[in-house]
Design an enzyme around this catalytic site. Structure first.
Site, PDB file in Angstrom:
ATOM      1  N   CYS A 151     -16.419   1.893 -20.672  1.00  0.00           N
ATOM      2  CA  CYS A 151     -17.657   1.824 -19.885  1.00  0.00           C
ATOM      3  C   CYS A 151     -18.449   0.537 -20.088  1.00  0.00           C
ATOM      4  CB  CYS A 151     -18.527   3.040 -20.185  1.00  0.00           C
ATOM      5  SG  CYS A 151     -17.803   4.599 -19.606  1.00  0.00           S
ATOM      6  N   CYS A 167     -12.215   2.035 -15.668  1.00  0.00           N
ATOM      7  CA  CYS A 167     -12.684   3.401 -15.425  1.00  0.00           C
ATOM      8  C   CYS A 167     -11.491   4.343 -15.355  1.00  0.00           C
ATOM      9  CB  CYS A 167     -13.499   3.446 -14.130  1.00  0.00           C
ATOM     10  SG  CYS A 167     -14.442   4.969 -13.909  1.00  0.00           S
ATOM     11  N   GLU A 178       0.831  -1.206   0.000  1.00  0.00           N
ATOM     12  CA  GLU A 178       0.000   0.000   0.000  1.00  0.00           C
ATOM     13  C   GLU A 178       0.865   1.255   0.000  1.00  0.00           C
ATOM     14  OE1 GLU A 178      -3.415   0.478  -0.103  1.00  0.00           O
ATOM     15  OE2 GLU A 178      -3.473  -1.644  -0.630  1.00  0.00           O
TER      16      GLU A 178
END
Length: 325
Positions: free
Chosen positions: A192, A185, A38
């Protein structure tokens, strides 16, 4: 049917079929390895972290405890080239603070240096499968488009993230949201029709309208001089104390050109908020600012910033590199 229920299932099913399951930090429930990924993935692409930094760092520091007992210089050396070195310093600080054992509650994690709310939620969701949403850049973009939000209001986005969260499958949901943001996205030219949120997405007609683009400020250019100080075949370096590159070793930088220096060349480097252009000068005398003199072999053991590596490469190319001991 409650609004959002079908889309939650669609996100879950999409991840099972299409998610990036092979990423190493998704094949472990070790909180440290998840935390490390992370932190490394902030401001850095997955490919870069995967190919160059994640595995070497874990080989040197297999546990958070091993980070805690190591000198900061060693941690910075393994972070060398990854940039945004505050992340490495915060990692080291956090390892010491929690004595190498990460807490399991998001409130406690969020109190540790360098761990914000979203990172704390990510660690808890991925390591302990706690029902918590995350809110990284990819997720923010998805939420803005899905709910047709033109501004990235943190409070509103957290509310939407909680609303969309699949509490039965928080791990898969959050991983999916990151993958969808990265692969489908996307900021420009989103795909889409491939998106599991497409059917009920409020912004699908003009997705690039959400959120509204903020004009980027012009990046200023700073022009300084870097001094390559030679003494008895060694190079003089300082250990930086300023916030940007604190703890890293490098060449002395000054704003005024010394009259007794010879021009060697120019290097430049772009940071997040400014561009730095350095005229590199050779100075064959010692100055008080230097913290130590090192041979080339000794320098390879120090943590240097990218711009200082460029100066070192310029010295080597021009035949001004000191000999190894």
């Amino acid at each position: 049917m409650v609004f959002g229920l079908n889309v939650k299932e669609a996100i879950y099913e999409w991840y099972i079929k299409n998610g990036r399951h092979d990423l190493p930090w998704r094949q472990t429930d070790d909180a440290y390895k998840i935390y490390l990924s992370e932190i490394m993935l902030q401001q850095t692409q997955v490919k870069t972290v995967l190919e160059r930094f994640y595995f070497p760092f874990l080989e040197r520091f297999p546990t958070l405890k091993s980070v805690a007992v190591a000198p900061l210089d060693d941690v910075l050396k393994m972070w060398e080239g990854l940039g945004y070195y505050t992340r490495a310093k915060n990692l080291h600080h956090t390892a010491i603070t929690c004595n190498g054992i990460l807490p399991k509650r998001p409130e406690e994690l969020g109190g540790l240096k360098g761990i914000g709310k979203s990172t704390a939620h990510a660690i808890c969701a991925f390591a302990y499968h706690q029902p918590l949403p995350i809110l990284d850049a990819n997720v923010k973009r998805i939420l803005c488009r899905y709910y047709a939000l033109q501004t990235k209001d943190e409070k509103v986005l957290w509310e939407k993230a909680w609303k969309l969260l699949n509490t039965q499958h928080p791990y898969e949901h959050n991983q999916a949201m990151m993958d969808i943001g990265s692969l489908i996205c996307t900021p420009k030219n989103p795909h889409c029709l491939e998106c599991p949120l497409h059917i009920s997405c409020k912004g699908k007609e003009e997705p690039e309208k959400y959120p509204l683009k903020v004009k980027k400020a012009i990046v200023p250019t700073k022009q300084r001089f870097a001094l390559v100080i030679m003494q008895e075949g060694k190079l003089g370096l300082i250990q930086r104390k300023e916030k940007l590159l604190h703890g890293l070793w490098g060449f002395v930088q000054v704003d005024v050109c010394p009259s007794n220096a010879n021009y060697l060349g120019r290097v430049s480097h772009t940071y997040s908020h400014f561009k730095l252009e350095l005229d590199v000068l050779i100075l064959n005398e010692s100055i008080e600012k230097v913290d130590g003199y090192f041979t080339n072999e000794e320098i390879t053991q120090l943590a240097l910033s990218t711009v200082d590596k460029k100066i070192l490469a310029l010295c080597s190319m021009m035949g001004n590199i000191p000999p190894t001991s």
